[in-house]
Design a protein around this motif. Sequence first.
Motif, PDB file in Angstrom:
ATOM      1  N   ASP A  37       0.836  -1.217   0.000  1.00 36.09           N
ATOM      2  CA  ASP A  37       0.000   0.000   0.000  1.00 36.09           C
ATOM      3  C   ASP A  37       0.866   1.260   0.000  1.00 36.09           C
ATOM      4  O   ASP A  37       0.543   2.250  -0.664  1.00 36.09           O
ATOM      5  N   ALA A  38       1.959   1.228   0.767  1.00 35.64           N
ATOM      6  CA  ALA A  38       2.863   2.389   0.808  1.00 35.64           C
ATOM      7  C   ALA A  38       3.514   2.603  -0.555  1.00 35.64           C
ATOM      8  O   ALA A  38       3.659   3.748  -1.013  1.00 35.64           O
ATOM      9  N   VAL A  39       3.870   1.512  -1.219  1.00 28.62           N
ATOM     10  CA  VAL A  39       4.454   1.614  -2.572  1.00 28.62           C
ATOM     11  C   VAL A  39       3.424   2.200  -3.537  1.00 28.62           C
ATOM     12  O   VAL A  39       3.724   3.109  -4.314  1.00 28.62           O
ATOM     13  N   SER A  40       2.182   1.705  -3.445  1.00 27.79           N
ATOM     14  CA  SER A  40       1.105   2.206  -4.306  1.00 27.79           C
ATOM     15  C   SER A  40       0.889   3.699  -4.084  1.00 27.79           C
ATOM     16  O   SER A  40       0.703   4.470  -5.038  1.00 27.79           O
ATOM     17  N   HIS A  41       0.938   4.113  -2.833  1.00 30.90           N
ATOM     18  CA  HIS A  41       0.746   5.525  -2.492  1.00 30.90           C
ATOM     19  C   HIS A  41       1.857   6.381  -3.101  1.00 30.90           C
ATOM     20  O   HIS A  41       1.608   7.460  -3.639  1.00 30.90           O
ATOM     21  N   ALA A  42       3.085   5.882  -3.023  1.00 28.69           N
ATOM     22  CA  ALA A  42       4.226   6.624  -3.590  1.00 28.69           C
ATOM     23  C   ALA A  42       4.100   6.734  -5.113  1.00 28.69           C
ATOM     24  O   ALA A  42       4.401   7.776  -5.706  1.00 28.69           O
ATOM     25  N   LEU A  43       3.624   5.676  -5.744  1.00 30.58           N
ATOM     26  CA  LEU A  43       3.468   5.673  -7.204  1.00 30.58           C
ATOM     27  C   LEU A  43       2.397   6.659  -7.669  1.00 30.58           C
ATOM     28  O   LEU A  43       2.422   7.127  -8.805  1.00 30.58           O
ATOM     29  N   THR A  44       1.438   6.964  -6.764  1.00 29.41           N
ATOM     30  CA  THR A  44       0.324   7.846  -7.135  1.00 29.41           C
ATOM     31  C   THR A  44       0.382   9.193  -6.410  1.00 29.41           C
ATOM     32  O   THR A  44      -0.557   9.983  -6.476  1.00 29.41           O
ATOM     33  N   ALA A  45       1.492   9.444  -5.704  1.00 29.57           N
ATOM     34  CA  ALA A  45       1.710  10.748  -5.060  1.00 29.57           C
ATOM     35  C   ALA A  45       2.092  11.773  -6.134  1.00 29.57           C
ATOM     36  O   ALA A  45       2.346  11.391  -7.286  1.00 29.57           O
ATOM     37  N   PRO A  46       2.144  13.075  -5.804  1.00 27.75           N
ATOM     38  CA  PRO A  46       2.572  14.065  -6.804  1.00 27.75           C
ATOM     39  C   PRO A  46       3.896  13.645  -7.453  1.00 27.75           C
ATOM     40  O   PRO A  46       4.825  13.220  -6.762  1.00 27.75           O
ATOM     41  N   ASP A  47       3.935  13.726  -8.791  1.00 29.49           N
ATOM     42  CA  ASP A  47       5.088  13.303  -9.608  1.00 29.49           C
ATOM     43  C   ASP A  47       5.303  11.791  -9.601  1.00 29.49           C
ATOM     44  O   ASP A  47       6.324  11.303 -10.071  1.00 29.49           O
ATOM     45  N   GLY A  48       4.347  11.022  -9.061  1.00 29.09           N
ATOM     46  CA  GLY A  48       4.477   9.562  -9.041  1.00 29.09           C
ATOM     47  C   GLY A  48       4.435   8.973 -10.446  1.00 29.09           C
ATOM     48  O   GLY A  48       3.760   9.490 -11.340  1.00 29.09           O
ATOM     49  N   GLU A  49       5.124   7.860 -10.588  1.00 25.38           N
ATOM     50  CA  GLU A  49       5.289   7.210 -11.897  1.00 25.38           C
ATOM     51  C   GLU A  49       3.956   6.742 -12.506  1.00 25.38           C
ATOM     52  O   GLU A  49       3.818   6.649 -13.727  1.00 25.38           O
ATOM     53  N   ALA A  50       2.958   6.441 -11.662  1.00 25.16           N
ATOM     54  CA  ALA A  50       1.707   5.882 -12.178  1.00 25.16           C
ATOM     55  C   ALA A  50       0.699   6.948 -12.608  1.00 25.16           C
ATOM     56  O   ALA A  50      -0.331   6.625 -13.211  1.00 25.16           O
ATOM     57  N   LEU A  51       0.962   8.225 -12.317  1.00 22.58           N
ATOM     58  CA  LEU A  51      -0.045   9.258 -12.599  1.00 22.58           C
ATOM     59  C   LEU A  51      -0.347   9.412 -14.091  1.00 22.58           C
ATOM     60  O   LEU A  51      -1.515   9.505 -14.483  1.00 22.58           O
ATOM     61  N   ALA A  52       0.690   9.426 -14.914  1.00 28.14           N
ATOM     62  CA  ALA A  52       0.461   9.616 -16.362  1.00 28.14           C
ATOM     63  C   ALA A  52      -0.372   8.481 -16.952  1.00 28.14           C
ATOM     64  O   ALA A  52      -1.364   8.732 -17.653  1.00 28.14           O
ATOM     65  N   PRO A  53      -0.016   7.207 -16.686  1.00 24.56           N
ATOM     66  CA  PRO A  53      -0.875   6.140 -17.232  1.00 24.56           C
ATOM     67  C   PRO A  53      -2.294   6.138 -16.650  1.00 24.56           C
ATOM     68  O   PRO A  53      -3.242   5.781 -17.348  1.00 24.56           O
ATOM     69  N   ILE A  54      -2.451   6.569 -15.384  1.00 27.83           N
ATOM     70  CA  ILE A  54      -3.807   6.647 -14.806  1.00 27.83           C
ATOM     71  C   ILE A  54      -4.615   7.734 -15.519  1.00 27.83           C
ATOM     72  O   ILE A  54      -5.779   7.535 -15.863  1.00 27.83           O
ATOM     73  N   ARG A  55      -3.976   8.869 -15.800  1.00 28.26           N
ATOM     74  CA  ARG A  55      -4.677   9.948 -16.528  1.00 28.26           C
ATOM     75  C   ARG A  55      -5.060   9.487 -17.936  1.00 28.26           C
ATOM     76  O   ARG A  55      -6.168   9.763 -18.423  1.00 28.26           O
ATOM     77  N   ALA A  56      -4.150   8.762 -18.571  1.00 26.02           N
ATOM     78  CA  ALA A  56      -4.431   8.270 -19.927  1.00 26.02           C
ATOM     79  C   ALA A  56      -5.610   7.294 -19.927  1.00 26.02           C
ATOM     80  O   ALA A  56      -6.424   7.288 -20.858  1.00 26.02           O
ATOM     81  N   GLU A  57      -5.726   6.507 -18.885  1.00 25.52           N
ATOM     82  CA  GLU A  57      -6.782   5.485 -18.808  1.00 25.52           C
ATOM     83  C   GLU A  57      -8.115   6.049 -18.313  1.00 25.52           C
ATOM     84  O   GLU A  57      -9.176   5.716 -18.833  1.00 25.52           O
ATOM     85  N   PHE A  58      -8.080   6.941 -17.298  1.00 25.21           N
ATOM     86  CA  PHE A  58      -9.311   7.373 -16.628  1.00 25.21           C
ATOM     87  C   PHE A  58      -9.692   8.822 -16.902  1.00 25.21           C
ATOM     88  O   PHE A  58     -10.793   9.249 -16.567  1.00 25.21           O
TER      89      PHE A  58
END
Length: 204
Positions: A37-58
Amino acid sequence: MSASKPYIIGLTGGIGTGKSEAAKFLASLGAVHLDADAVSHALTAPDGEALAPIRAEFGDQVFHEDGTLDRQALADITFADDERRRALEAILHPRIQRELMRGIDRAAEEGAKIVILDVPLLFETGMDALCDETWVLSTNTETQVARVMMRDHIDRERAEARIRSQMPNEEREKLATQVISSERPMEKTQAELAALYQQTLKRL
């Protein structure tokens, strides 16, 4: 078992079963705690690596105006729709797994004896394959609902949707090496965890 590889205990449990508290307690006994969960939070925090693909998908609907992730909006979409949830998991799970593997490597380099791999979807993602054994925290559904409503400040319907989106407790328990009840005072649960942890250390 080679001295360099730590013994990996996969710790899991449905939402609201007390898994996070159990993991923190085991860390206080000396285990290395790797928290998905902490890793997931870091990936979706500001500048997190997962934000761009999440924006592209959702799209922009799951982001606040300042560019940060609107976690509640994303949760409402993904807990209500299995297909959308799987799309999010396809973005997050490979990245989470990679970070946890790095954590295991670091723990090995530091000579750790036991690593607690704290993963809510341990069996669903196949990450139990990384573990030497698996421990499941379990409680009844009504207790889960009450805990999730209180913790996340949500209504019963939303809490039940979150619980339903996960593997049923009974299935998880069938797959586990150890099932630990959290349907009792925390001190009792901690006493069982401490005993299991000491037994594991002795075996090693």
